[in-house]
Enzyme design. Structure first.
Site, PDB file in Angstrom:
ATOM      1  N   ASP A 203      43.563 -51.341  23.676  1.00  0.00           N
ATOM      2  CA  ASP A 203      42.510 -50.490  23.120  1.00  0.00           C
ATOM      3  C   ASP A 203      43.113 -49.542  22.079  1.00  0.00           C
ATOM      4  O   ASP A 203      44.160 -48.939  22.313  1.00  0.00           O
ATOM      5  CB  ASP A 203      41.822 -49.690  24.229  1.00  0.00           C
ATOM      6  CG  ASP A 203      40.641 -48.896  23.714  1.00  0.00           C
ATOM      7  OD1 ASP A 203      39.535 -49.454  23.652  1.00  0.00           O
ATOM      8  OD2 ASP A 203      40.826 -47.706  23.373  1.00  0.00           O
ATOM      9  N   ILE A 204      42.455 -49.449  20.915  1.00  0.00           N
ATOM     10  CA  ILE A 204      42.943 -48.551  19.858  1.00  0.00           C
ATOM     11  C   ILE A 204      42.657 -47.109  20.263  1.00  0.00           C
ATOM     12  O   ILE A 204      41.532 -46.756  20.619  1.00  0.00           O
ATOM     13  CB  ILE A 204      42.251 -48.869  18.521  1.00  0.00           C
ATOM     14  CG1 ILE A 204      42.540 -50.321  18.106  1.00  0.00           C
ATOM     15  CG2 ILE A 204      42.717 -47.909  17.436  1.00  0.00           C
ATOM     16  CD1 ILE A 204      41.785 -50.765  16.878  1.00  0.00           C
ATOM     17  N   GLU A 246      36.754 -51.939  19.711  1.00  0.00           N
ATOM     18  CA  GLU A 246      38.168 -51.782  19.405  1.00  0.00           C
ATOM     19  C   GLU A 246      39.059 -52.312  20.520  1.00  0.00           C
ATOM     20  O   GLU A 246      40.247 -52.015  20.574  1.00  0.00           O
ATOM     21  CB  GLU A 246      38.500 -50.299  19.143  1.00  0.00           C
ATOM     22  CG  GLU A 246      38.375 -49.373  20.351  1.00  0.00           C
ATOM     23  CD  GLU A 246      36.978 -48.777  20.513  1.00  0.00           C
ATOM     24  OE1 GLU A 246      36.859 -47.692  21.070  1.00  0.00           O
ATOM     25  OE2 GLU A 246      36.017 -49.418  20.047  1.00  0.00           O
TER      26      GLU A 246
END
Length: 330
Positions: A203-204, A246
């Site tokens: 996950d960003i 994301e």
């Protein structure tokens, strides 16, 4: 063959992808005047006219390749006396022990509707064209070559459509549906062979801030560049996919706990040290789960997600394996 299927009120046969008849029920044999020996291990096209072979190649194979099934294909089959018998054919593809089989249900058409009459007339014209005198042969060959060309174009288009249906448009990675299918395959393989695999959820960090500050176009650039990094860090057998928003996922066959942690840490460092135009820097959080005998596709995803949550909760820009969370302190 099951006794009920053998005498079902409709014809049934199973064929290979190449069209070789592997099995046929007694109902069909009785209606057509054949025995098992007449048809089994013979090509289905052996009981078709030339025109029906053309229809079969132009419709049946492309739809099986694209959709895995064919519904209500109108086709004529020759009985043991050579008479043309109209059928509606439904076919569905499945894999049995690694071999592709197509099950076919054949419903004999008892009534002649207008569409059938038109189709029969058209097929008759095609058959007559194949037997015209020498002066028509060159034109007929040209038509046949054009049909083969269009069929090849259709198969190529179908292949492209299948690829598009499993690919995320923005990043070029596989999509969530493809990932779910491959995850189920890996779990099935583990159940049979004990071959381990690990699963990453990535996950960003603070991605919403990127969109809010720099706009969605920059957000799309970040997603595309990150996808490129994931591809470059994936082996041929690995599956990298965009899970949604994301979040990205990776399936890593033949990778145990220690190996997965090393790879994830290398990936995290690569992303953190990369040059990110416009935004300057970017980090990710990673959660890992390695398959155990108790896992299902749901539980291993849940475990990886729980590990990702721990990475986020402990400051982001870090890697957490679910095994670390489950370890009990001494």
């Amino acid at each position: 063959m099951d006794e009920r299927l053998k005498y079902a009120p409709c014809g049934y046969m199973s064929i290979t992808h190449e069209g070789i008849i592997m099995d046929v029920n007694q109902t069909f044999l009785d209606k057509m005047g054949y025995t098992q020996a007449d048809l089994v291990h013979k090509h289905l096209e052996s009981i078709m006219t030339i025109a029906n072979k053309l229809i079969f190649h132009s419709y049946f194979y492309p739809f099986i390749n694209l959709n895995g099934q064919v519904e209500e294909l109108f086709i004529n089959l020759k009985d043991s006396s050579g008479q043309s018998i109209p059928y509606l054919l439904n076919g569905k593809q499945f894999i049995s022990e690694g071999v592709e089989i197509i099950d076919c249900i054949l419903m004999q058409m008892g009534n002649r509707i207008d569409y059938e009459l038109e189709l029969r007339s058209a097929k008759k014209q095609i058959e007559e064209a194949y037997w015209e005198k020498d002066q028509a042969l060159e034109k007929l060959q040209q038509i046949h070559m054009e049909i083969e060309k269009k069929q090849a174009e259709l198969v190529e288009m179908n292949t492209l459509l299948v690829e598009l249906s499993t690919t995320d448009k923005l990043t070029g990675l596989k999509n969530r549906r493809f990932f779910q299918e491959k995850l189920e395959e890996q779990i099935a393989l583990y159940s049979k062979t004990g071959q381990p695999f690990s699963l990453f959820i990535l996950d960003i960090d603070h991605f919403k801030k990127v969109n809010d500050t720099y706009g969605h176009q920059t957000g799309d650039y970040v997603l595309e560049k990150l996808a490129g990094i994931l591809k470059s860090h994936s082996r041929k057998e690995d599956i990298a996919a965009r899970y949604g928003g994301e979040e990205f996922v990776l399936i890593l066959p033949n990778m145990d706990v220690l190996e997965s942690k090393i790879l994830a840490e290398n990936l995290r460092q690569t992303i953190a040290s990369s040059a990110w135009e416009i935004i300057g820097s970017l980090t990710v959080s990673i959660g890992i789960a390695t398959i155990t005998p108790q896992d299902s596709n749901t539980s291993i995803l849940k475990n990886a997600d729980q590990a990702l949550y721990a990475s986020k909760a402990n400051g982001r820009n870090r890697v957490t394996h679910i095994m670390n969370l489950n370890e009990k302190p001494l």
